[in-house]
Enzyme design. Structure first.
Site, mmCIF file in Angstrom:
data_model
loop_
_atom_site.group_PDB
_atom_site.id
_atom_site.type_symbol
_atom_site.label_atom_id
_atom_site.label_comp_id
_atom_site.label_asym_id
_atom_site.label_seq_id
_atom_site.Cartn_x
_atom_site.Cartn_y
_atom_site.Cartn_z
ATOM 1 N N ARG A 102 35.753 62.958 166.527
ATOM 2 C CA ARG A 102 36.663 63.477 167.565
ATOM 3 C C ARG A 102 35.753 64.010 168.641
ATOM 4 N NH1 ARG A 102 39.229 64.568 171.524
ATOM 5 N NH2 ARG A 102 41.129 65.858 171.589
ATOM 6 N N HIS A 105 34.910 67.965 173.416
ATOM 7 C CA HIS A 105 36.048 68.266 174.287
ATOM 8 C C HIS A 105 36.330 69.760 174.264
ATOM 9 C CE1 HIS A 105 37.839 68.139 170.290
ATOM 10 N NE2 HIS A 105 38.883 68.791 170.760
ATOM 11 N N HIS A 107 39.964 72.654 175.163
ATOM 12 C CA HIS A 107 41.392 72.794 175.471
ATOM 13 C C HIS A 107 41.637 74.061 176.283
ATOM 14 C CE1 HIS A 107 41.624 70.263 171.853
ATOM 15 N NE2 HIS A 107 41.043 71.225 171.192
ATOM 16 N N GLU A 111 42.353 76.724 169.424
ATOM 17 C CA GLU A 111 42.507 75.791 168.301
ATOM 18 C C GLU A 111 42.163 76.481 166.986
ATOM 19 O OE1 GLU A 111 40.724 71.798 168.526
ATOM 20 O OE2 GLU A 111 39.702 72.257 166.630
ATOM 21 N N HIS A 150 33.754 71.691 171.771
ATOM 22 C CA HIS A 150 33.513 71.477 170.354
ATOM 23 C C HIS A 150 33.718 70.011 169.986
ATOM 24 C CE1 HIS A 150 37.776 72.489 170.919
ATOM 25 N NE2 HIS A 150 38.035 71.686 169.895
ATOM 26 N N GLU A 173 47.437 66.515 172.663
ATOM 27 C CA GLU A 173 46.098 65.957 172.489
ATOM 28 C C GLU A 173 45.734 65.027 173.652
ATOM 29 O OE1 GLU A 173 43.616 66.552 170.795
ATOM 30 O OE2 GLU A 173 43.955 66.864 168.681
ATOM 31 N N HIS A 291 58.929 88.914 160.208
ATOM 32 C CA HIS A 291 57.653 89.226 160.848
ATOM 33 C C HIS A 291 57.933 89.928 162.169
ATOM 34 C CE1 HIS A 291 55.682 86.734 157.859
ATOM 35 N NE2 HIS A 291 56.628 85.844 158.074
ATOM 36 N N GLU A 296 56.912 82.559 163.531
ATOM 37 C CA GLU A 296 56.199 81.888 162.434
ATOM 38 C C GLU A 296 56.336 80.372 162.554
ATOM 39 O OE1 GLU A 296 56.901 81.031 157.692
ATOM 40 O OE2 GLU A 296 57.217 83.088 158.393
#
Length: 397
Positions: A102, A105, A107, A111, A150, A173, A291, A296
């Protein structure tokens, strides 16, 4: 249908049986039906009589998502476009062959990742320009903040598969900054000037597809030590632990009915996403809880279970979940997860919050004045005293 007057004459202990009998006699469906879809969630197709109102869809599955297959692996995702209730979290499921990459790249979104199977090598560059490289195995985690570049590569023998969770439901993605995509769209003479090399030396770079490489196949890398030495440079390796070896972590909570591992900023300082990794034994229950600090997003790794979410305003809905499925519970909304199969039910609860928090129904009712609770719930003092006073987390069958 029994009238309100007739129901009022039925003994309180018999009311659930009456409602259930009515419910069971009304569920027949002689018309056309796609049985394959209705069997996905029996409790969604024939909801328990306690379900009520028009509650939003809180079930989805990677198993119905499109797979983008390339040499070296594949990826599929569940974003807000597929799962409208999940506005703050999106998920990606990815597989890399041994040697599959992968590509480098970054974002806009953070992540968080869980290794589902196999072994992989992750690399990163911290905000001070120091390199990081580490090998991760099944049940290990990693976290890359927004803008941290990463990569991920599958290792021998079978490569790896992993779950990625992003703190933005609109994440895709297809909208990440790939190194090949970026440099491929910089004029050659500018890139050559930037790096102090000849344009001729960069000629092959412009044979890369205009959309970049994304996932591609190469040889399996050499020993980890070699990569660590090659990236150290004058600054040395990054002191930041972008990975978390959950595979050797002891349970945070454990009972005869299951166990829970909590990972958040308290034990994984780099992360702004928190997680509970939950195992529920057959017949067990992830107790009724909520929560208070975050929505969640849940992913089911193994087994069979069902979850009812209470959406307030007398709205409640029940759905069944299997491996590969995704669930969502809005912040503060009450719910449970029950193991309905004959093997362990394993899932992760994900939160866009640096600290994991939950409160249980049992704790609430046992820490309010006893008479007040009995007046509300119409239960006896003996029943109230039998309720656990603290979070049980997982309740036995």
């Amino acid at each position: 249908m029994l009238s309100a007057l007739a129901l009022s004459r039925v003994h309180a202990q018999e009311i659930p049986k009456v409602i259930e009998a009515q419910h069971d006699s009304s569920v027949t469906d002689p018309g056309p039906e796609n049985s394959s879809l209705s069997e996905i969630s029996p409790d969604g197709f024939v909801p328990p009589p306690t379900d009520h109102g028009e509650a939003p869809e809180f079930w989805n599955s990677f198993s119905v998502a499109h797979r983008r297959i390339q040499p070296g692996g594949w990826t599929r995702q569940v974003t807000v476009e597929d799962f409208p209730i999940s506005k703050d979290i999106a998920g990606v499921n990815m597989r890399l062959t041994a040697g599959g990459i992968r590509e480098l790249h970054w974002h806009e979104a953070a992540e968080w990742a869980l290794m589902l199977s196999g072994k992989g090598r992750i690399t990163a560059l911290d905000s001070d320009g120091r390199g990081f490289v580490k090998d991760v195995v099944k049940d290990d985690l990693w976290f890359f903040p927004p803008g941290i570049p990463h990569s991920i590569q599958g290792l021998e023998p079978e490569g790896c598969e992993f779950l990625l969770v992003f703190d933005n439901g609109n994440f895709s993605e297809g909208n990440t900054t790939l190194i090949t995509d970026w440099v491929r769209h910089v004029p050659g003479e500018v890139l050559a000037k930037n790096w102090g090399v000849s344009s001729h030396a960069l000629a092959d770079l412009y044979t890369v597809p205009p959309e970049g490489l994304f996932i591609f196949q190469k040889d399996v890398p050499g020993p980890l030590d070699d990569d660590q030495k090659s990236i150290a440079g004058e600054k040395g390796l990054s002191p930041i632990a972008f990975d978390f070896p959950m595979h050797n972590m002891a349970p945070t909570f454990k009972t005869k009915s299951g166990e829970v591992r909590i990972v958040d900023a308290q034990n994984f300082p780099v992360t702004t996403t928190s997680m509970a990794h939950v195992t529920v034994k057959p017949g067990g229950l992830r107790e009724l809880h909520w929560h208070p600090n975050a929505n969640e997003w849940s992913y089911f790794l193994q087994g069979k279970g069902r979850m009812t979410v209470f959406f307030t305003g007398a709205k409640a809905r029940t759905m069944d979940f299997k491996a590969g499925d995704v669930g969502y519970v809005p912040q503060t909304f009450g719910h449970y997860v029950e193991n309905t199969g004959d093997t362990d039910l394993v899932f992760v609860e994900m939160f866009k919050a640096s600290r994991f928090q939950d409160l249980s129904l049992s704790t609430w009712v046992t820490h309010a004045p006893a008479q007040l609770v009995m007046d509300h719930l119409r239960i006896s003092k003996e029943t109230l005293q039998a309720i656990p006073q603290d979070n049980s987390t997982i309740v036995p069958s």
